[in-house]
Design a protein around this motif. Structure first.
Motif, PDB file in Angstrom:
ATOM      1  N   LEU A  21       0.818  -1.213   0.000  1.00  0.00           N
ATOM      2  CA  LEU A  21       0.000   0.000   0.000  1.00  0.00           C
ATOM      3  C   LEU A  21       0.852   1.263   0.000  1.00  0.00           C
ATOM      4  O   LEU A  21       0.565   2.206  -0.747  1.00  0.00           O
ATOM      5  N   VAL A  22       1.902   1.285   0.807  1.00  0.00           N
ATOM      6  CA  VAL A  22       2.779   2.461   0.856  1.00  0.00           C
ATOM      7  C   VAL A  22       3.502   2.633  -0.476  1.00  0.00           C
ATOM      8  O   VAL A  22       3.632   3.753  -0.989  1.00  0.00           O
ATOM      9  N   SER A  23       3.966   1.533  -1.057  1.00  0.00           N
ATOM     10  CA  SER A  23       4.644   1.615  -2.351  1.00  0.00           C
ATOM     11  C   SER A  23       3.691   2.109  -3.436  1.00  0.00           C
ATOM     12  O   SER A  23       4.067   2.944  -4.270  1.00  0.00           O
ATOM     13  N   SER A  24       2.485   1.599  -3.422  1.00  0.00           N
ATOM     14  CA  SER A  24       1.507   2.041  -4.414  1.00  0.00           C
ATOM     15  C   SER A  24       1.154   3.511  -4.233  1.00  0.00           C
ATOM     16  O   SER A  24       1.033   4.257  -5.224  1.00  0.00           O
ATOM     17  N   ALA A  25       0.996   3.944  -2.986  1.00  0.00           N
ATOM     18  CA  ALA A  25       0.696   5.357  -2.724  1.00  0.00           C
ATOM     19  C   ALA A  25       1.841   6.255  -3.193  1.00  0.00           C
ATOM     20  O   ALA A  25       1.598   7.328  -3.772  1.00  0.00           O
ATOM     21  N   PHE A  26       3.085   5.827  -2.977  1.00  0.00           N
ATOM     22  CA  PHE A  26       4.227   6.612  -3.447  1.00  0.00           C
ATOM     23  C   PHE A  26       4.233   6.709  -4.961  1.00  0.00           C
ATOM     24  O   PHE A  26       4.469   7.786  -5.523  1.00  0.00           O
ATOM     25  N   ARG A  29       1.471   9.061  -6.082  1.00  0.00           N
ATOM     26  CA  ARG A  29       1.739  10.463  -5.755  1.00  0.00           C
ATOM     27  C   ARG A  29       2.831  11.062  -6.648  1.00  0.00           C
ATOM     28  O   ARG A  29       2.743  12.203  -7.084  1.00  0.00           O
ATOM     29  N   GLU A  30       3.846  10.286  -6.955  1.00  0.00           N
ATOM     30  CA  GLU A  30       4.984  10.803  -7.706  1.00  0.00           C
ATOM     31  C   GLU A  30       4.962  10.425  -9.177  1.00  0.00           C
ATOM     32  O   GLU A  30       5.973  10.541  -9.860  1.00  0.00           O
ATOM     33  N   ALA A  31       3.849   9.960  -9.693  1.00  0.00           N
ATOM     34  CA  ALA A  31       3.778   9.525 -11.092  1.00  0.00           C
ATOM     35  C   ALA A  31       3.956  10.682 -12.067  1.00  0.00           C
ATOM     36  O   ALA A  31       4.482  10.501 -13.162  1.00  0.00           O
ATOM     37  N   ASP A  32       3.551  11.869 -11.688  1.00  0.00           N
ATOM     38  CA  ASP A  32       3.606  13.011 -12.598  1.00  0.00           C
ATOM     39  C   ASP A  32       4.512  14.109 -12.032  1.00  0.00           C
ATOM     40  O   ASP A  32       4.151  15.273 -11.989  1.00  0.00           O
ATOM     41  N   ILE A  46      11.378   5.642  -7.761  1.00  0.00           N
ATOM     42  CA  ILE A  46      10.284   5.019  -8.513  1.00  0.00           C
ATOM     43  C   ILE A  46      10.762   3.715  -9.135  1.00  0.00           C
ATOM     44  O   ILE A  46      10.050   2.706  -9.103  1.00  0.00           O
ATOM     45  N   ALA A  47      11.966   3.688  -9.677  1.00  0.00           N
ATOM     46  CA  ALA A  47      12.509   2.468 -10.276  1.00  0.00           C
ATOM     47  C   ALA A  47      12.708   1.381  -9.214  1.00  0.00           C
ATOM     48  O   ALA A  47      12.385   0.199  -9.446  1.00  0.00           O
ATOM     49  N   ALA A  51      10.628  -2.167  -9.007  1.00  0.00           N
ATOM     50  CA  ALA A  51      11.333  -3.449  -8.972  1.00  0.00           C
ATOM     51  C   ALA A  51      10.938  -4.258  -7.739  1.00  0.00           C
ATOM     52  O   ALA A  51      10.755  -5.486  -7.818  1.00  0.00           O
ATOM     53  N   LEU A  52      10.785  -3.587  -6.602  1.00  0.00           N
ATOM     54  CA  LEU A  52      10.370  -4.268  -5.379  1.00  0.00           C
ATOM     55  C   LEU A  52       8.974  -4.858  -5.524  1.00  0.00           C
ATOM     56  O   LEU A  52       8.735  -6.019  -5.170  1.00  0.00           O
TER      57      LEU A  52
END
Length: 99
Positions: A21-26, A29-32, A46-47, A51-52
């Motif tokens: 959930l935290v990875s998905s939220a990050f 949030r930082e996709a754009d 992001i990379a 990968a994780l």
């Protein structure tokens, strides 16, 4: 002992779900974000996060396939053969040996 194992498994599952959930939220949030150049720390993070998540999803897929094959084997009552599976001992099969 079983309650301790169940508690540890529950904590591991909660940690795994929280990590996803935290990875998905990050990532959301930082996709754009505005990239600042060649060595952008956000792009590197992001990379690494991608990968994780890919590696954990691969592990989850393998575990799912293993559980499906195990359930299918037990549904068809096929004997377990291979590494780590033995036919059992007379004691484990509860065979009475009269002399």
């Amino acid at each position: 002992m079983n309650t301790r194992k169940r508690g540890c498994a529950l904590l591991f599952c909660i940690g795994f779900v929280l990590m996803l959930l935290v990875s998905s939220a990050f990532l959301i949030r930082e996709a754009d974000h505005d990239c600042c150049g060649e060595h952008c720390p956000v792009c590197e993070m992001i990379a690494m996060t991608t990968a994780l998540m890919r590696s954990f999803c691969l592990i989850a897929a393998v575990m799912l396939l293993r559980s499906v094959f195990t359930a299918a084997r037990s549904a068809f009552h096929a004997p377990e053969t291979g590494y780590g599976h033995s036919a059992g001992t007379p004691v484990s099969r509860k065979i009475r040996m009269n002399d």
